[in-house]
Design an enzyme around this catalytic site. Structure first.
Site, short mmCIF file in Angstrom:
data_model
loop_
_atom_site.label_atom_id
_atom_site.label_comp_id
_atom_site.label_asym_id
_atom_site.label_seq_id
_atom_site.Cartn_x
_atom_site.Cartn_y
_atom_site.Cartn_z
N SER A 237 66.25 67.08 36.85
CA SER A 237 66.12 66.12 35.97
C SER A 237 66.33 64.97 36.33
O SER A 237 66.83 64.86 37.64
CB SER A 237 67.48 66.65 34.95
OG SER A 237 67.45 65.56 34.14
N TYR B 37 76.10 69.14 33.53
CA TYR B 37 74.73 69.12 33.89
C TYR B 37 74.23 68.06 34.76
O TYR B 37 73.62 68.79 35.63
CB TYR B 37 74.19 68.43 32.46
CG TYR B 37 72.40 68.52 32.34
CD1 TYR B 37 72.10 69.80 31.98
CD2 TYR B 37 71.88 67.47 32.42
CE1 TYR B 37 70.70 69.53 31.75
CE2 TYR B 37 70.44 67.72 32.32
CZ TYR B 37 69.87 68.84 32.27
OH TYR B 37 68.51 68.62 32.09
P1 NAD Z 1 64.33 74.53 26.01
O1 NAD Z 1 65.82 74.39 25.56
O2 NAD Z 1 63.26 74.69 25.17
O3 NAD Z 1 64.45 75.77 26.98
C1 NAD Z 1 65.39 76.13 27.69
C2 NAD Z 1 64.84 77.76 28.49
O4 NAD Z 1 66.03 78.33 29.04
C3 NAD Z 1 64.66 78.66 27.31
O5 NAD Z 1 63.16 79.34 27.45
C4 NAD Z 1 65.81 79.60 27.18
O6 NAD Z 1 65.36 80.64 26.87
C5 NAD Z 1 66.19 79.42 28.62
N1 NAD Z 1 67.60 79.83 28.91
C6 NAD Z 1 68.61 79.32 28.35
N2 NAD Z 1 69.63 79.77 28.61
C7 NAD Z 1 69.45 80.99 29.14
C8 NAD Z 1 70.15 81.99 29.79
N3 NAD Z 1 71.45 82.43 29.61
N4 NAD Z 1 69.42 82.97 30.29
C9 NAD Z 1 68.34 82.87 30.62
N5 NAD Z 1 67.36 82.12 30.15
C10 NAD Z 1 67.92 81.08 29.33
O7 NAD Z 1 64.62 73.15 27.10
P2 NAD Z 1 63.66 72.51 28.10
O8 NAD Z 1 63.46 71.16 27.87
O9 NAD Z 1 62.17 73.35 27.87
O10 NAD Z 1 64.27 72.87 29.35
C11 NAD Z 1 63.46 73.49 30.46
C12 NAD Z 1 64.33 72.83 31.72
O11 NAD Z 1 63.86 71.38 31.83
C13 NAD Z 1 66.07 73.02 31.87
O12 NAD Z 1 66.30 73.22 33.25
C14 NAD Z 1 66.36 71.36 31.72
O13 NAD Z 1 67.45 71.05 32.23
C15 NAD Z 1 65.16 70.91 32.29
N6 NAD Z 1 64.97 69.17 31.67
C16 NAD Z 1 64.65 69.00 30.29
C17 NAD Z 1 64.53 67.67 29.83
C18 NAD Z 1 64.05 67.39 28.53
O14 NAD Z 1 64.04 66.34 28.16
N7 NAD Z 1 63.56 68.30 27.58
C19 NAD Z 1 64.87 66.85 30.88
C20 NAD Z 1 65.03 66.96 32.06
C21 NAD Z 1 65.17 68.33 32.54
#
Ligand code: NAD
Length: 267
Positions: free
Chosen positions: A143, A156
């Site tokens: 991130s 985080y």
């Molecule tokens: P999201 O919430 O849609 O997806 C998160 C995923 O993680 C889901 O598929 C969920 O099933 C899985 N997950 C959560 N807890 C879990 C557990 N206990 N066991 C197994 N799987 C688990 O969000 P996203 O934005 O797609 O996030 C994906 C990655 O991107 C994350 O690591 C997040 O930190 C990172 N990220 C997202 C953003 C943003 O703005 N969306 C920005 C920076 C980083």
């Protein structure tokens, strides 16, 4: 011939959001996909069907809950019993915001376990076989919060800074594996800024509440604070970058953390 024909990718958290779009980009180039995440049977089945429709020769769902520190290693072992893993994407992650004084220790530990410890365990289980074959890609979804901090995000930020540092260690340990011809073994992070998925929805709603519930105004407000482009990313854009990193031409690009953040970390 598609670029990833004959290869298999394990993408954690690929039942939705960024993980699903990374899986889709890899599937479109012919990779089989080990799909993973927390999902009910319908969501898991739909994700697998979408990925096969996109071009994956096969997609199988794994349901390991990464809040159990033993689950990540078990996930890789179970996936390896299905196919060799050529590409590992550590994408599953959670976020919860609160000032340090109010953040429960249990929440801190849960975020560290899912966002950081799980990636250690999957890399530990997957990298040796990649090195033996001379090709492997680990793409850790960190991130902007692996590069800079924001208030109210101590666990985080700690997890994502940890992921960036740990990825550099893994990159060094495997830098000499393989060759230009085989594609080598690389370990990198992608560092998204605001990207439209479920994980940022609570923060959008909180900000929208300051604008009478106007969601668009809430998003604009969040962007104006930190993301100079004033545009969110969509998950498929992260997928496109992940796919590029899998190209053998990227054999010498390792140990880096690539921001996709509209200039956030350039400030
Ligand atoms: P999201 O919430 O849609 O997806 C998160 C995923 O993680 C889901 O598929 C969920 O099933 C899985 N997950 C959560 N807890 C879990 C557990 N206990 N066991 C197994 N799987 C688990 O969000 P996203 O934005 O797609 O996030 C994906 C990655 O991107 C994350 O690591 C997040 O930190 C990172 N990220 C997202 C953003 C943003 O703005 N969306 C920005 C920076 C980083």
């Amino acid at each position: 011939m598609t670029m990833l024909a004959g290869k298999c990718a394990l993408v954690t958290g690929s039942v939705q959001g960024i993980g699903l779009e990374i899986a889709r980009a890899l599937a479109q180039e012919g990779a089989a996909i080990a799909v993973h995440g927390l999902a009910d049977a319908d969501q898991a089945k739909a994700a697998c069907a979408e990925l096969v429709a996109a071009g994956a020769p096969d997609a199988r769902y794994f349901d390991h809950d990464l809040s159990d520190p033993e689950a990540a290693g078990a996930l890789v072992r179970d996936a390896l019993a299905w196919r060799e893993i050529d590409i590992l994407v550590n994408n599953a992650g959670i976020q919860q915001t609160a000032p340090i004084k109010d953040m429960p220790l249990e929440t801190f530990q849960r975020i560290l376990t899912i966002n950081l410890t799980a990636a250690f365990a999957t890399m530990q289980a997957a990298l040796p076989a990649m090195a033996a074959r001379g090709y492997g890609r680990v793409i850790n979804i960190a991130s902007v919060h692996g590069l800079v901090a924001s208030a109210n995000k101590a666990p985080y930020v700690a997890s994502k800074f940890g992921l960036v540092g740990m990825s550099r260690v893994a990159a060094l340990e495997y830098a000499a594996a393989g060759s230009r011809e085989s594609g080598g073994v690389t370990v990198n992070c992608i560092c998204p800024g605001w990207t439209e998925t479920a994980i940022i929805e609570p923060q959008i709603l909180e900000r929208a509440a300051l604008h009478g519930g106007d969601r668009a105004a809430g998003v604009a407000d969040l962007l104006s604070e930190k993301q100079p482009s004033r545009r969110t990313s969509v998950a498929a854009e992260i997928g496109a970058l992940a796919l590029w990193l899998c190209n053998p031409i990227a054999h010498n690009l390792t140990g880096v953390a690539i921001p996709v953040d509209g200039g956030w970390t350039a400030q």
